[in-house]
Design a protein around this motif. Structure first.
Motif, PDB file in Angstrom:
ATOM      1  N   HIS A 252      59.301  56.094  -6.664  1.00  0.00           N
ATOM      2  CA  HIS A 252      59.401  55.553  -5.260  1.00  0.00           C
ATOM      3  C   HIS A 252      57.829  54.759  -5.116  1.00  0.00           C
TER       4      HIS A 252
ATOM      5  N   ALA B 194      60.850  50.614  -4.028  1.00  0.00           N
ATOM      6  CA  ALA B 194      61.797  51.250  -3.463  1.00  0.00           C
ATOM      7  C   ALA B 194      62.701  50.660  -2.283  1.00  0.00           C
TER       8      ALA B 194
ATOM      9  N   LYS C 202      69.588  51.811  -1.111  1.00  0.00           N
ATOM     10  CA  LYS C 202      68.082  52.285  -0.313  1.00  0.00           C
ATOM     11  C   LYS C 202      68.567  52.258   1.164  1.00  0.00           C
TER      12      LYS C 202
ATOM     13  N   HIS D 110      69.145  56.849  -1.837  1.00  0.00           N
ATOM     14  CA  HIS D 110      67.664  56.960  -1.624  1.00  0.00           C
ATOM     15  C   HIS D 110      67.517  56.784  -0.286  1.00  0.00           C
TER      16      HIS D 110
ATOM     17  N   HIS E 139      65.466  56.729   3.462  1.00  0.00           N
ATOM     18  CA  HIS E 139      64.209  56.802   4.370  1.00  0.00           C
ATOM     19  C   HIS E 139      64.835  57.148   5.884  1.00  0.00           C
TER      20      HIS E 139
ATOM     21  N   THR F 166      63.154  60.260   0.878  1.00  0.00           N
ATOM     22  CA  THR F 166      62.158  59.862   0.316  1.00  0.00           C
ATOM     23  C   THR F 166      60.838  60.024   1.344  1.00  0.00           C
TER      24      THR F 166
ATOM     25  N   SER G  84      54.630  61.380  -4.902  1.00  0.00           N
ATOM     26  CA  SER G  84      54.577  59.901  -4.610  1.00  0.00           C
ATOM     27  C   SER G  84      53.630  60.059  -3.492  1.00  0.00           C
TER      28      SER G  84
ATOM     29  N   ASP H 287      54.166  57.067  -1.553  1.00  0.00           N
ATOM     30  CA  ASP H 287      54.742  55.743  -1.165  1.00  0.00           C
ATOM     31  C   ASP H 287      53.818  54.554  -1.367  1.00  0.00           C
TER      32      ASP H 287
END
Length: 549
Positions: free
Chosen positions: A63, A124, A187, A240, A242, A270, A385, A387
């Motif tokens: 990510h 990502a 995503k 994935h 968010h 994530t 990660s 990010d």
């Protein structure tokens, strides 16, 4: 003729194959790991003495943000932190020039990942309309294998199909979109919430069960519909996520409900640090960690995994497909800001940000990230990660490793933070220290397994010969900052920080089968709205590594 190479006498950490600090030899040929020769008299064409060195597979960053529309906006917006001559990479006989800063250029990104011992990285969040550009950029990011995830959490057609109760349509469209864009996974960014913000404006906050205007669907239904479709398609990395309400006080309840909404389906949440805040809605003064409650749920549900999104102190750039979040941050910091729509389905917000250890909120974010690493029992389901670049640069990974492996050092840094932090986080009471084997899991073996990359993250026969050799040190940041050697597909890529081979790497993507009759007119439908054809990417097919589902 293939050359047989032997790496002799290194201390190997290969968690996927149950090897935890064993002194042994490794063999590879033609870019792949091979079993040791059965003939005891067999000789290698090349032998590398690794006595006293630590050996791990090449790192995998699952990510980060290194390509696509918002990354290029970030490069333009943050020209200020790329002008320093010290941040420039000069062209050499083997390498191209580049710039660093919080949003490095393509070549610099690749060289710096390789110099840390990483051999694969995945952007990502790329909107479908940005796929062609992202492929061009990734092709311009040498030395590492790479890929990207396609944004679908506010996709108009998918919301229509979910609202209509058409799971087959969701599956077929998702499969077509991933195949057409040559991307790796779906995503979800603030599913439904970006669309609500666009329709109703600032100040709107979307809970999981609030209806999205026009489409008559809730964020929970979007998450469930796409998760079910992704699992039905048997994608290597199904979905994935968010979560909604990123960064908001009290958002941990929404995060917990998102976990529950997956109902046993595989799912990856994530930058979980940004979704773990207790306190009253809109009240930063009451902000506190809720990692204990959320990690308890993760520990009890093996279908779920997380990456952390660790905040590190210093100057960086916030970039997100979560347009409402970008607007919210701009209202707090008042710095220059960029916002854009992508194909009327994906938001984008980019702005500079600086995390300060004397700022209570920033220090809490830093502490919450470390709590997550230390609270998840199974290191195979928590991934390193930052990010990148949102919480900090990927170049901070060695520093994070030191924080995880050295409790004394961690507490020394904690002592520099505001005193009020102790009432809001349990970090000071967490004694756990990571081992080298666990570091190999969260930076290599774990993300490779979660991505379904059978050829990555391990050193068994058939794996890509992506190998990193480190010189041991009591200062773990120094150890992981400068690998002795990095091999990519069997070629010596980096030696003591110097690029030795200008390899190209591959762009990894899925090729998913689906019922074409179900979507016989879909390209026409899509083009009628967006005037785009996904065929004939301006990139050589030989550059793309296919992962079939």
């Amino acid at each position: 003729m293939a050359t047989l190479t032997k790496i002799s006498g290194g201390t190997v950490f290969d968690p996927a194959n149950g090897i935890d600090g064993e002194v042994r030899d490794l063999w590879f040929s033609n870019g792949k790991m091979v079993a040791p020769p059965t003939d005891k008299n067999a000789k290698a064409d090349r032998t590398i003495d690794a006595a006293g060195l630590v050996i791990m597979p090449g790192g995998v960053d699952m990510h980060c943000h290194i390509a696509g529309p918002k990354v290029n906006v970030g490069r333009k917006l943050r020209a200020d932190d790329r002008r320093d001559p010290a941040a420039a990479l000069e062209r050499t006989r083997l390498t191209r020039s580049g710039t660093l800063g919080s949003v490095p250029s393509t070549f610099a990104t690749a060289y710096k990942y390789a110099a840390l011992g990483y051999t694969a990285a995945f952007d990502a969040a790329v909107p479908p309309l940005g796929a062609r550009q992202a492929h061009q950029e990734l092709a311009d990011t040498p030395s590492i294998d790479r890929g990207f995830y396609t944004l679908v959490g506010n996709n108009h057609y998918l919301m229509e199909q979910i609202a209509a109760g058409e799971p087959e349509g969701v599956e077929a469209y998702l499969a077509w979109l991933l195949t057409a864009t040559k991307s790796y996974a779906p995503k979800l960014v603030n599913p439904g919430g970006v669309e609500v913000w666009k329709q109703l404006g600032a100040g709107e906050s979307t809970g999981l069960d609030d209806r999205v205007p026009t489409f008559n669907v809730t964020p929970r239904e979007i998450i469930q519909g796409i998760a079910r479709a992704a699992n039905a398609l048997e994608l290597p990395h199904p979905v994935h996520i968010h979560c909604n309400q990123l960064g908001m006080p009290g958002n941990w309840n929404t995060t917990l409900e998102t976990m529950k909404s997956l109902e046993g389906h595989r799912g990856h949440l994530t930058h979980i640090q940004f979704h773990s805040y207790g306190g009253g809605e809109g009240e930063e003064s009451s902000l506190k960690s809720q990692v204990a409650e959320l990690s308890e749920y993760i520990n009890a549900h093996e279908n779920l995994s997380v990456d952390v999104g660790q905040v590190m102190f210093g100057n960086t750039t916030s970039m997100t497909g979560d347009g409402p979040l970008g607007y919210y941050l701009r209202s707090i910091y008042g710095d220059r800001w960029y916002s854009a729509d992508g194909e009327v389905e994906s938001g984008c917000g980019v702005m500079p940000i600086e995390y300060k250890n004397k700022n209570l909120v920033h220090a809490l974010q830093w502490a919450i990230g470390l709590e997550w690493y230390l609270a998840v029992d199974d290191p195979w389901r928590v991934v390193m990660s930052t990010d990148h670049p949102n919480g900090g640069s990927f170049l901070a990974y060695p520093e994070i490793i030191r924080l995880l492996m050295d409790r004394t050092y961690r507490n020394d840094v904690l002592a520099t933070c505001p005193k009020g932090l102790g009432k809001r986080t349990a970090l000071a009471d967490m004694d756990r220290q990571y081992t080298l084997g666990e570091i190999a899991v969260i930076t290599r073996a774990g993300p490779a397994r979660l991505l379904g990359l059978e050829q990555k993250g391990h050193l068994g026969p058939g794996a890509d010969a992506d190998i990193t050799l480190y010189t041991p040190s009591e200062n773990f940041a120094e150890m992981f900052q400068l690998p002795r050697m990095v091999f990519k597909a069997g070629e010596l890529l980096v030696e003591q920080g110097e690029i030795r081979t200008a390899t190209t790497g591959r762009t990894l993507h899925v090729d998913v089968s689906y019922d074409q009759d179900r979507l016989a007119n879909l390209p026409e439908w899509f083009n009628s709205r967006y005037s785009l054809e996904f065929e004939n990417f301006a990139i050589g097919e030989e550059e793309l590594g296919e992962v079939s589902s």
